[in-house]
Design an enzyme around this catalytic site. Structure first.
Site, PDB file in Angstrom:
ATOM      1  N   ASP A 100       0.804  -1.221   0.000  1.00 24.33           N
ATOM      2  CA  ASP A 100       0.000   0.000   0.000  1.00 24.33           C
ATOM      3  C   ASP A 100       0.839   1.274   0.000  1.00 24.33           C
ATOM      4  OD1 ASP A 100      -2.338  -1.465   0.042  1.00 24.33           O
ATOM      5  OD2 ASP A 100      -2.523  -1.423   2.218  1.00 24.33           O
ATOM      6  N   ASN A 125      22.377   6.428 -19.739  1.00 24.24           N
ATOM      7  CA  ASN A 125      23.729   6.980 -19.846  1.00 24.24           C
ATOM      8  C   ASN A 125      23.758   8.486 -20.069  1.00 24.24           C
ATOM      9  OD1 ASN A 125      22.630   6.813 -22.450  1.00 24.24           O
ATOM     10  ND2 ASN A 125      24.624   6.527 -23.417  1.00 24.24           N
TER      11      ASN A 125
END
Length: 792
Positions: A169, A543
């Protein structure tokens, strides 16, 4: 997140003479097994004795199977893909009584256990803290009744408690994500995507009920990730008269060209007066008022089940490491703490502060202080809620801003780009801007491949619905999309002038970063290029400098992890087999490293960490020893450009030759499958928030750079990259990021995830040093919130 700990030299002395018990309590959550595995492996690595507490049911820690010393082979890499918890979990009533805690204390003392790692929800952690607070009096009572000796009591004079929150939750305040939440979102989104196709086919409205009795996080993120028309959460009930607003919203969506409606209901949803709002009630309303074909789907416990996502496996592993370090560093004066996630950083928070703030949320909801309830949930929840309200409830103004923004994708596709494009367009229209789509990247910008907001490419208010689950780029891209703009400055300037473009939002990978730098260079000769530019990083390789994460990387990571699970499973009936897997990423080893952590790999070869033939030999010898145990499978990952000589074929041949008679090898090159597939909830939500934030920033820059009706932006801070840095989304001038970039290898010079590589090796049982020079420090929940709010 947590920086791996440093202990140079005699690392065995860290835990020498100490004992750690780990238990899972309360509801189960995917990723708990990864956390258990990390606690055991790192605990044994430090020289500590580690114990499981099985089935904490009959009397808390004093069940019949409690305190079982852990066999190290029991926590191999094969534990990571398993959902639930292999040591069992239960909600124990006996432990709520002092008599039950007395028995538990005796069990721990008899085994010399003074360090307890509890993985569970707020109830379990509260019980653990009560246990710790009573420890001295429990020992005194046990000595008095002869349950333990005075000497045993002296040796166990204090108890250290460290918690990790396992709850789908995400209802524990102080942490951005709890273990299991991401996996639950994966289950939900799989179902939402499946339902979307049938809803479109039949022009249906679907009402989906998700878990969240006291917390609407799952419902909120699901609504953002799928572009839902409406969401009901307990923290912020709809205003009175919501029935009219909901029906009007659904009608507008249908008139806008959509063939479906999605409504998300948290199981604990209420109205402003505290009355429950049920999924059946919502269905009856839509059928009665609008006559739409409407169905209800209640997801139930399917949200708890299944294989953990890569995120949850890595989260559990990293938190497990930090939990052990917190236990071993504990003193009698150290408060019980919980290891939490804040952005991309691990922090230690006082356990009871977090529990109290969590209770404060419930109190605020009961007292109908709903704004306070949302704030108490934390900055992450609050930001998600604000973005949702913008996307779902704010209408475009009748008065236009007079500004035009263009959106383009550059480079290879990355899952989640669609969510970023949709969010960018919607928020742009809400600001009153004219929104344009540029096709085929910079080359398309040069040759005028631009469509308006009502053009054929679905840039309208509702026309872009349903793209979240599509892994392709929202704006069609061809091979030319990788073309850089330098040779097209004149043509691009002409297009900008022709279409009256005031700002560019560029979504893509390293080419987007380089291309935007080139556009900045062109400003010296072409005044039309002097407009604000915002780059949103989107690439599976992760990257791009300036951001810890890129859109698409999480989806690729999950694809690799799932594939590795299946490949290892294929050897279930085969003895002694090692798999060599090649991953994408260019020169960036992010995918190989993180997939190695998630999949329990024995080694991961990357460009950033040089390796020699000696290292390869050590890895082969390590696997040879492993095959003498009951674990008969090995997994080795190799980043595609990690070494030009030690290719995948070379490593495969080496392992095959050296493993003769001991194990055999198989190799797999995963290829472009890593770029495809439906985006994960993380990438959809990340793309949505990045798109919304980029429009807000670029709108401010346009106004800032506006002079007499013309836009002139020529400063460094008018061209920025929006990235996740540790705990925040921040805008960074592209020119500053140049200094942080290795352009030859297309990677940042410094990458945060490299500090996780020692963890990968320790979990694979290598005898190495673990760097603890940078560690998570104890913070306070309220101080943390105040500092965050002041920086927003």
């Amino acid at each position: 997140m947590a920086q791996p700990p440093k202990h140079c030299g005699n690392r065995e002395h860290m835990g020498a003479g100490k004992a750690i018990a780990v238990l899972t309590s309360g509801g189960d959550a995917q990723g708990m097994n990864a956390a258990v595995r990390a606690v055991v492996r790192v605990g044994i690595y430090t020289g500590a004795k580690v114990y499981f507490v099985h089935e904490p049911r009959a009397g808390g820690e004093h069940g019949t199977h409690s305190g079982v010393r852990v066999p190290i082979l029991f926590v191999g890499g094969g534990l990571c893909p398993q959902g639930g918890t292999v040591i069992g979990s239960a909600r124990c009533q006996d432990f709520r009584t002092r008599e039950g805690r007395l028995k538990a204390a005796r069990n721990l003392v008899k085994r010399g256990i003074t360090n307890l790692c509890v993985i569970g929800g707020d109830g379990s952690l509260t019980g653990a803290d009560t246990f710790r607070a009573e420890w001295s009096s429990l020992l005194a009572e046990l000595v008095k009744i002869g349950g333990i000796t005075a000497e045993e009591a002296k040796k166990s004079s204090y108890l250290n408690i460290v918690g990790m929150v396992g709850s789908i939750d995400n209802d524990f305040c102080g942490t951005d994500m709890t273990i299991g939440t991401d996996s639950a979102l994966h289950r939900i989104m799989e179902i939402v995507d499946a339902i979307t196709t049938t809803a479109q086919s039949h022009q249906r409205t679907f009402v989906l009920e998700v878990m969240g009795r006291h917390c609407g996080y799952l419902a909120l993120i699901t609504s953002l990730a799928c572009g839902a028309d409406w969401v009901f959460i307990p923290e912020s009930p709809p205003e009175d008269g919501w029935e009219d607003h909901l029906c009007r919203r659904l009608t507008e969506t249908r008139l806008g060209g959509s063939r479906l409606n999605i409504i998300i209901v948290a199981e604990g949803a209420i109205d402003r007066h505290g009355k429950a709002i049920t999924s059946d009630e919502v269905k009856d309303l839509v059928v009665k008022r609008l006559g739409y074909d409407t169905r209800v789907t209640i997801l139930g416990h399917v949200q708890r089940g299944g294989t953990p996502s890569a995120f949850d496996r890595i989260l559990g592993s990293r938190m497990g490491v930090e939990a052990v370090m917190a236990l071993l560093e504990g003193t009698p004066d150290t408060p019980a703490c919980v290891v939490s996630l804040s952005g991309n950083q691990a922090v230690r928070l006082p356990l009871m502060e977090c529990v109290q703030v969590t209770k404060d949320v419930t109190t605020a909801m009961h007292e109908k202080r709903f704004d306070d309830a949302v704030k108490l949930r934390g900055r992450s929840f609050q930001n998600n809620w604000n973005v949702y309200k913008l996307l779902a409830h704010i209408r475009p103004p009748s008065t236009k801003s007079g500004y035009t923004l263009a959106v383009l994708n550059v480079g290879a596709p990355a899952a989640g780009m669609n969510a970023a494009v949709r969010s960018t367009v919607r928020i742009g229209l809400i600001h009153g801007h004219r929104m344009l789509a540029v096709h085929d990247g910079f080359e398309g910008l040069a040759f005028g491949k631009v469509r308006g907001q009502r053009g054929a490419w679905g840039m309208g208010v509702h026309g872009e619905r349903g793209v979240h689950g599509d892994g392709r780029g929202a704006l069609p891209s061809h091979a030319s999309a990788r073309t850089l703009p330098k040779k097209y400055f004149e043509e691009i300037s002409s297009t900008i002038s022709t279409f009256g473009i005031h700002g560019l939002i560029i979504i893509g990978g390293f080419e987007a970063f380089i291309g935007s730098l080139e556009l900045m260079e062109g400003r010296a000769k072409f005044e039309e290029l002097c407009i604000p530019i915002c780059v949103i990083p989107a690439t599976v390789s992760n990257n791009v400098p300036g951001s810890d994460f890129s859109i698409g990387a999480d989806t690729a990571l999950n694809t690799i992890t799932t594939t590795c699970d299946r490949i290892k499973q294929s050897a279930a009936g085969t003895k002694r087999r090692v798999f060599i897997i090649e991953t994408m990423g260019g020169y960036c080893g992010y995918l190989a490293t993180m997939a190695g952590l998630a999949g329990g790999a024995d080694a991961a070869y990357i460009f950033e960490e040089h390796f020699s033939i000696r290292d390869l030999q050590i890895n082969v010898e390590h696997l040879t020893e492993k095959m003498k145990t009951t674990v008969k499978r090995g997994l080795v990952l190799r980043n595609e450009h990690c070494n030009e000589n030690y290719t995948t074929d070379f490593i495969y041949n080496l392992y095959t030759e050296e493993g003769k008679g001991i194990f055999d090898c198989r190799k797999n090159v995963l290829g472009h499958m890593q770029q495809g597939g439906a985006p994960t909830p993380f990438d959809r939500n990340f793309g949505t928030k990045m798109g919304a934030k980029s429009v807000a920033w670029i709108t401010g820059k346009i106004k800032e750079c506006s002079r007499h009706g013309r836009i002139f932006a020529n400063t460094a801070d008018s061209a920025c990259l929006l990235g996740m840095r540790k705990r925040s989304l921040v805008f960074q001038p592209l020119t500053e990021l140049k200094e942080q970039t290795d352009f030859e290898h297309r990677i940042p010079k410094e990458q945060w995830w490299l500090k996780l590589r020692p963890i990968l090796k320790i979990l694979a049982k290598y005898n190495i040093e673990l760097d603890t020079s940078e560690k998570a420090l104890m913070e306070h929940v309220r101080q943390k919130r105040i500092s965050q709010e002041s920086s927003m």
